[in-house]
Design an enzyme around this catalytic site. Structure first.
Site, PDB file in Angstrom:
ATOM      1  N   CYS A   1      -7.004   6.301 -16.094  1.00 14.31           N
ATOM      2  CA  CYS A   1      -7.818   5.639 -15.079  1.00 14.31           C
ATOM      3  C   CYS A   1      -9.271   6.078 -15.154  1.00 14.31           C
ATOM      4  CB  CYS A   1      -7.243   5.891 -13.695  1.00 14.31           C
ATOM      5  SG  CYS A   1      -6.626   7.555 -13.440  1.00 14.31           S
TER       6      CYS A   1
ATOM      7  N   GLU B   1      -5.128   3.856  -5.685  1.00 10.66           N
ATOM      8  CA  GLU B   1      -6.077   4.005  -6.780  1.00 10.66           C
ATOM      9  C   GLU B   1      -5.847   2.823  -7.713  1.00 10.66           C
ATOM     10  OE1 GLU B   1      -6.434   6.251 -10.860  1.00 10.66           O
ATOM     11  OE2 GLU B   1      -5.744   7.577  -9.253  1.00 10.66           O
TER      12      GLU B   1
ATOM     13  N   GLY C   1      -2.168   2.164  -9.673  1.00  8.73           N
ATOM     14  CA  GLY C   1      -1.807   1.019 -10.495  1.00  8.73           C
ATOM     15  C   GLY C   1      -2.916  -0.010 -10.526  1.00  8.73           C
TER      16      GLY C   1
ATOM     17  N   GLY D   1      -1.803  -5.155  -7.752  1.00 12.61           N
ATOM     18  CA  GLY D   1      -0.678  -4.516  -7.082  1.00 12.61           C
ATOM     19  C   GLY D   1      -1.099  -3.749  -5.850  1.00 12.61           C
ATOM     20  N   GLY D   2      -2.206  -3.015  -5.947  1.00 10.24           N
ATOM     21  CA  GLY D   2      -2.675  -2.241  -4.810  1.00 10.24           C
ATOM     22  C   GLY D   2      -3.063  -3.113  -3.635  1.00 10.24           C
TER      23      GLY D   2
ATOM     24  N   GLU E   1     -12.229  -3.968 -15.910  1.00 11.20           N
ATOM     25  CA  GLU E   1     -11.493  -2.932 -16.638  1.00 11.20           C
ATOM     26  C   GLU E   1     -10.593  -3.580 -17.688  1.00 11.20           C
ATOM     27  OE1 GLU E   1      -8.728   0.916 -15.453  1.00 11.20           O
ATOM     28  OE2 GLU E   1      -8.411  -0.980 -14.390  1.00 11.20           O
TER      29      GLU E   1
ATOM     30  N   ARG F   1      -5.309  -3.349  -9.625  1.00 18.53           N
ATOM     31  CA  ARG F   1      -5.965  -3.841  -8.412  1.00 18.53           C
ATOM     32  C   ARG F   1      -5.087  -4.878  -7.718  1.00 18.53           C
ATOM     33  NH1 ARG F   1     -12.130  -6.159  -8.330  1.00 18.53           N
ATOM     34  NH2 ARG F   1     -12.260  -4.524  -9.941  1.00 18.53           N
TER      35      ARG F   1
ATOM     36  N   LYS G   1       9.406   4.882  -4.955  1.00 20.01           N
ATOM     37  CA  LYS G   1       9.887   3.769  -5.768  1.00 20.01           C
ATOM     38  C   LYS G   1       9.599   4.108  -7.225  1.00 20.01           C
ATOM     39  CE  LYS G   1       9.373  -0.991  -7.110  1.00 20.01           C
ATOM     40  NZ  LYS G   1       9.226  -0.565  -8.542  1.00 20.01           N
TER      41      LYS G   1
END
Length: 529
Positions: free
Chosen positions: A303, A266, A242, A246-247, A395, A244, A185
């Site tokens: 990151c 990640e 990406g 989204g993951g 973060e 947190r 994607k």
């Protein structure tokens, strides 16, 4: 090579009909007018996933040499795109040309690394326990183990690396190396860049006569298309870099399936830097200057950006703060990757600004009229404030960091225990610090995937020993890395063959060892040297 705004589904070029997207230039704060990109939906997900499923067995059973040649052909095709790729990536990301040229080198380098991994075959973990028919009290069957790919993999392009963590990035390279077809994607922040790289992969598939479903590239509305892809029964694993939020959304989708699948996400990390007392006393100024360079590299959009510093609060840490502040004050504001990332950075620093007992001690140069540009910031507070204010450990994803002053080394240990899982932790350390470090390192080993000494965490080497992963929430699975040769392990599983005729075994464990692999036979390593 022309950008058309089409998706690449197998060998086909498909214009999506679920709406349109335009690429965007964050440096000008304007959309890129042409072309528009047609967005796909469930029908395109179905087609790409079904092609991937059909390609799975033929692709994974190809000779390893051909699989390696495929990875090298992708690398060559990316290089052949030349300035067209770099200029488009710069227009869509605002990143400097030199950074993008380096990122292209890393992208093709990791493809070539995985070609070597495939050729040497050790990733198959070929293991043989020969039959022992005379063993008492019970005979032993002939048992042979080799690894095979999980199945088709969904890969999500990352916003902060338009090449190295995107369409042909580490997730795609390691999945293809494992023998798994890939459906990518594209990230909406670099649509044209994604199409160019996708066409380079598609060309390699065609030129080598591989099954067309080995690779597809989809474009679509983020959550809707992404969750449809992860939910598709043909997809067997997911690679994601990406946020947190989204993951974890993808993890929930994967776990809600009738057949749950692994999501290697990640997500977030503040990458604390521990300033040990002797090192700080000896070289506080140089550490401060180097820290400022690391913090502002790439507008802080790595990151592994050092978002926290921990030190005992004495005159030496004040020397560090003064040096870092002076260096940051001269740093220009830098364009961030998207307006959304810029807004999130400003919201994150605003939350820290609002915490009582936190002092902003330095800022970079103001952005002025420069759109989507981040101004560096450095904050200072004490350990107890951090322990009582969870927002300080979040973060900020940008060029901002916070110095935590501890009253003694016991409080440093308390802060280390308080940390969430991290991709990295860094020690600035001299020999006189080693005794204290022996107390600290066991805590850090539980908290992070990579521990550095006397450097800074920005910069991830692509090699066999690298670990780019860590305990939650830095990743969704602390057992694996997304960078380095062992990233291939995410997309493999072991299969044991008991008493199968030699002619039916995978080549890796056939008696004659036609692949010429090092193997473990009856518990002993057998090499060909």
């Amino acid at each position: 090579m022309q950008i058309t705004g089409e998706m690449l589904i197998g060998a086909s070029f498909v214009r999506g009909t679920e709406g349109q997207q335009q690429a965007f230039n964050p440096a000008t704060d304007q959309p890129i007018a042409t072309p528009t990109f047609g967005m796909g939906g469930q029908a395109e997900v179905d087609r790409a996933a079904q092609l991937a499923a059909a390609a799975f067995d033929p692709y994974r059973n190809l000779p390893l040499a051909l699989r390696a040649e495929f990875l090298e052909a992708i690398a060559d095709n990316i290089v052949a795109l030349g300035d067209t790729l770099i200029e488009r990536a710069q227009a869509e990301s605002g990143l400097p040309l030199a950074r993008l040229q380096g990122e292209r080198g890393r992208t093709v380098g990791q493809l070539r690394l995985f070609a070597k991994v495939v050729r040497d075959g050790r990733f198959l973990s070929a293991t043989i326990d020969p039959a022992q028919p005379a063993r008492a009290p019970l005979p032993r069957a002939d048992l042979r183990l080799a690894k095979m790919p999980l199945g088709p993999v969904a890969v999500f392009g990352a916003s902060n690396f338009p090449l190295a963590f995107s369409v042909a990035g580490g997730d795609t390279a390691s999945a293809l190396a494992a023998g798994a077809p890939v459906v990518v994607k594209a990230h909406s922040a670099h649509l044209g860049t994604s199409e160019l790289v996708g066409r380079a992969i598609q060309k390699a598939v065609k030129d080598l006569g591989l099954p067309e479903g080995v690779f597809s590239l989809l474009v679509g509305a983020g959550r809707k298309l992404g969750e449809a892809l992860v939910a598709h029964p043909a997809i067997k694993a997911v690679g994601f870099t990406g946020s947190r939020q989204g993951g974890l959304a993808l993890v929930r989708t994967a776990n809600a399936r009738a057949e749950p699948i692994p999501v290697y996400a990640e997500m977030s990390s503040i990458n604390p830097v521990f300033l040990m007392p002797a090192a700080l006393a000896a070289r506080a100024e140089s550490i401060g200057s180097g820290f400022a360079d690391s913090l502002t590299m790439g507008a802080g959009q790595f990151c592994t950006n050092p978002g926290m510093v921990v030190a005992i609060g004495d005159d030496n840490v004040q020397r560090f703060i003064a040096a870092a502040s002076q260096a940051l004050a001269a740093k220009s504001a830098q364009t961030m990757l998207t307006p959304g990332i810029h807004q999130a950075f400003r919201a994150g620093t605003a939350k820290v600004d609002g915490v009582e007992g936190v002092e902003k001690v330095a800022q970079g140069l103001a952005a002025g009229e420069q759109p989507n540009a981040a101004q560096a910031a450095l904050y200072v507070t004490d350990a107890q404030r951090l322990l009582s204010s969870p927002v300080l450990a979040e973060e900020m994803f940008g060029p901002a960091s916070i110095v935590i002053r501890a009253k003694d080394f016991d409080e440093v240990l308390q802060l280390a225990e308080h940390l969430e899982g991290q991709l990295t932790v860094t020690l600035q350390i001299d020999p006189a610090d080693y005794a204290d470090a022996r107390r600290l390192i066991p805590v850090l080993e539980r908290k992070a995937g990579r521990i550095l000494a006397n450097g800074f965490p920005t910069g991830v080497e692509v090699c066999h020993a690298m670990v780019h992963g860590g305990p939650f929430p830095s990743t969704s699975n602390a057992m694996f890395t997304s960078v380095g040769a062992t990233a291939i392990d995410r997309f493999l599983r072991p299969v044991c063959y008991q008493d199968l005729p030699d002619e039916l075994l995978p080549a890796a464990v056939q008696e004659a060892n036609p692949l010429r692999l090092p193997r473990v036979v009856d518990g002993a390593l057998q090499t060909l040297g």
